[in-house]
Design an enzyme around this catalytic site. Structure first.
Site, PDB file in Angstrom:
ATOM      1  N   ASN A   9      -7.403  -7.238  24.279  1.00  0.00           N
ATOM      2  CA  ASN A   9      -6.152  -7.489  24.995  1.00  0.00           C
ATOM      3  C   ASN A   9      -6.542  -7.899  26.412  1.00  0.00           C
ATOM      4  OD1 ASN A   9      -3.698  -7.412  26.291  1.00  0.00           O
ATOM      5  ND2 ASN A   9      -3.407  -5.193  26.091  1.00  0.00           N
ATOM      6  N   TRP A  10      -6.489  -9.179  26.647  1.00  0.00           N
ATOM      7  CA  TRP A  10      -6.967  -9.685  27.939  1.00  0.00           C
ATOM      8  C   TRP A  10      -5.988  -9.415  29.076  1.00  0.00           C
ATOM      9  CZ3 TRP A  10      -9.645 -15.161  27.316  1.00  0.00           C
ATOM     10  CH2 TRP A  10     -10.725 -15.031  26.423  1.00  0.00           C
ATOM     11  N   LYS A  11      -4.759  -9.005  28.724  1.00  0.00           N
ATOM     12  CA  LYS A  11      -3.722  -8.757  29.736  1.00  0.00           C
ATOM     13  C   LYS A  11      -3.571  -9.983  30.648  1.00  0.00           C
ATOM     14  CE  LYS A  11      -4.638  -3.901  29.172  1.00  0.00           C
ATOM     15  NZ  LYS A  11      -4.540  -2.555  29.681  1.00  0.00           N
ATOM     16  N   HIS A  94       3.378  -3.014  23.981  1.00  0.00           N
ATOM     17  CA  HIS A  94       2.304  -2.386  24.767  1.00  0.00           C
ATOM     18  C   HIS A  94       2.925  -1.475  25.831  1.00  0.00           C
ATOM     19  CE1 HIS A  94      -1.011  -1.871  27.555  1.00  0.00           C
ATOM     20  NE2 HIS A  94      -1.799  -2.145  26.544  1.00  0.00           N
ATOM     21  N   GLU A  96       2.354  -1.084  28.833  1.00  0.00           N
ATOM     22  CA  GLU A  96       2.638  -1.763  30.113  1.00  0.00           C
ATOM     23  C   GLU A  96       3.947  -2.542  30.026  1.00  0.00           C
ATOM     24  OE1 GLU A  96      -1.173  -3.682  30.405  1.00  0.00           O
ATOM     25  OE2 GLU A  96      -2.090  -1.732  30.774  1.00  0.00           O
ATOM     26  N   GLU A 166      -2.365   4.156  21.484  1.00  0.00           N
ATOM     27  CA  GLU A 166      -2.943   4.074  22.827  1.00  0.00           C
ATOM     28  C   GLU A 166      -2.326   5.129  23.742  1.00  0.00           C
ATOM     29  OE1 GLU A 166      -4.600  -0.186  23.607  1.00  0.00           O
ATOM     30  OE2 GLU A 166      -2.540  -0.089  24.241  1.00  0.00           O
ATOM     31  N   GLY A 172      -7.114   1.984  30.854  1.00  0.00           N
ATOM     32  CA  GLY A 172      -7.620   1.470  32.121  1.00  0.00           C
ATOM     33  C   GLY A 172      -8.068   2.556  33.086  1.00  0.00           C
ATOM     34  N   SER A 212      -9.538   2.711  27.093  1.00  0.00           N
ATOM     35  CA  SER A 212     -10.907   2.856  27.585  1.00  0.00           C
ATOM     36  C   SER A 212     -11.963   2.835  26.488  1.00  0.00           C
ATOM     37  CB  SER A 212     -11.039   4.108  28.458  1.00  0.00           C
ATOM     38  OG  SER A 212     -10.171   4.001  29.581  1.00  0.00           O
ATOM     39  N   GLY A 233      -8.959  -3.332  26.178  1.00  0.00           N
ATOM     40  CA  GLY A 233      -8.536  -4.059  27.381  1.00  0.00           C
ATOM     41  C   GLY A 233      -9.729  -4.491  28.206  1.00  0.00           C
TER      42      GLY A 233
HETATM   43  P1  PGA Z   1      -8.283  -0.468  28.349  1.00  0.00           P
HETATM   44  O1  PGA Z   1      -6.875  -1.054  27.858  1.00  0.00           O
HETATM   45  O2  PGA Z   1      -9.273  -0.709  27.236  1.00  0.00           O
HETATM   46  O3  PGA Z   1      -8.609  -1.256  29.581  1.00  0.00           O
HETATM   47  O4  PGA Z   1      -8.082   0.977  28.615  1.00  0.00           O
HETATM   48  C1  PGA Z   1      -6.479  -0.945  26.513  1.00  0.00           C
HETATM   49  C2  PGA Z   1      -5.114  -1.551  26.339  1.00  0.00           C
HETATM   50  O5  PGA Z   1      -4.273  -1.404  27.229  1.00  0.00           O
HETATM   51  O6  PGA Z   1      -4.828  -2.190  25.298  1.00  0.00           O
END
Ligand code: PGA
Length: 248
Positions: A9-11, A94, A96, A166, A172, A212, A233
């Site tokens: 997930n490149w966001k 997601h 976010e 998640e 993150g 993470s 991510g």
């Molecule tokens: P992260 O994000 O690996 O940077 O913790 C995962 C995600 O939000 O899909």
């Protein structure tokens, strides 16, 4: 036996040119992987990602889409727009998006239904906040999020879904859930699927862990019975790290 599926997930990272560069770096590193590798890139990078992944074993996903076909929804992207480009997967709900863009379990469900109408595979995100974990409602909450997200789907559709568990506190932050914590919730999600859609759907649905995930912890996580890969991510933005995870 379920396949291990690893999605990056490149966001909100990487321009189109940077997308081509990163995928070209990644391709040879994952070429021999028996696991499935997906990259979910920003909308503006989809064309480059589709082009760069041609002839490789990397598949392309989007990070969101709207639940209507077309119309006056400024700034939104319709499922047809993704399909015509060759996109196969779409992340839905997601944390976010739930946190900053007011998505709810109900809009997640509408998007999941719409994704299936267009043959897109949804990667549905569920997970608890730290406060909810401390309150002891993690399993209840994730089970409820799963039920609502999958409402009105057939068992055959559910078999094709990907659910990403998640925990919000692990995204993150560098704090990974322990493998036992991750397994416990992924198992509970599978049991929820079994309760509503039956044993076959529960056996076939892919359940990932996200939060993470890195090159050092992926193998131990993916070895767990109910964890079928990861949604990654930060570590998906470096070809060397991501390829280790994909090859786990
Ligand atoms: P992260 O994000 O690996 O940077 O913790 C995962 C995600 O939000 O899909």
């Amino acid at each position: 036996m379920r396949q291990t599926v690893v999605a990056g997930n490149w966001k909100m990272n990487k321009t189109p040119a940077q997308t081509t560069e990163l995928i070209n770096e990644l391709k040879p590193l994952v070429a021999e992987s028996k696991n499935k590798c997906i990259v979910c890139v920003p909308f503006t990078s989809l064309a480059n990602a589709i082009e760069a992944t041609k002839g490789s074993n990397i598949e392309v996903g989007a990070q969101n889409m709207y639940f209507e076909e077309s119309g006056a929804y400024t700034g939104e992207i319709a499922p047809d727009m993704l399909c015509e480009m060759g996109v196969k997967y779409v992340i839905i709900g997601h944390s976010e998006r739930r946190q900053y863009f007011a998505e709810t379990d109900e809009t997640v469900n509408k998007k999941v239904i719409k994704a299936f109408e267009h043959g897109l595979t949804p990667i549905i995100c569920v997970g608890e906040s730290l406060e909810q974990r401390e309150q002891g409602i993690t399993v209840e909450l994730c089970s409820m999020q799963t039920k609502i997200a999958l409402k009105s789907l057939s068992a055959d559709q559910v078999k094709k879904c990907i659910i990403a568990y998640e925990p919000i506190w692990a995204i993150g932050t560098g704090k990974t859930a322990t493998t036992d914590q991750a397994e416990e919730v992924c198992k509970a999600i599978r049991e929820t699927v079994e309760e509503v859609f039956g044993k076959d759907a529960a056996n076939e649905i892919i359940i990932q862990y996200g939060g993470s995930v890195n090159a050092g912890n992926s193998k131990e996580l993916f070895e767990k019975e109910n964890i079928d890969g990861g949604l990654v991510g930060g570590a998906s933005l470096k070809a060397a790290d991501f390829s280790v995870i994909v090859n786990s």
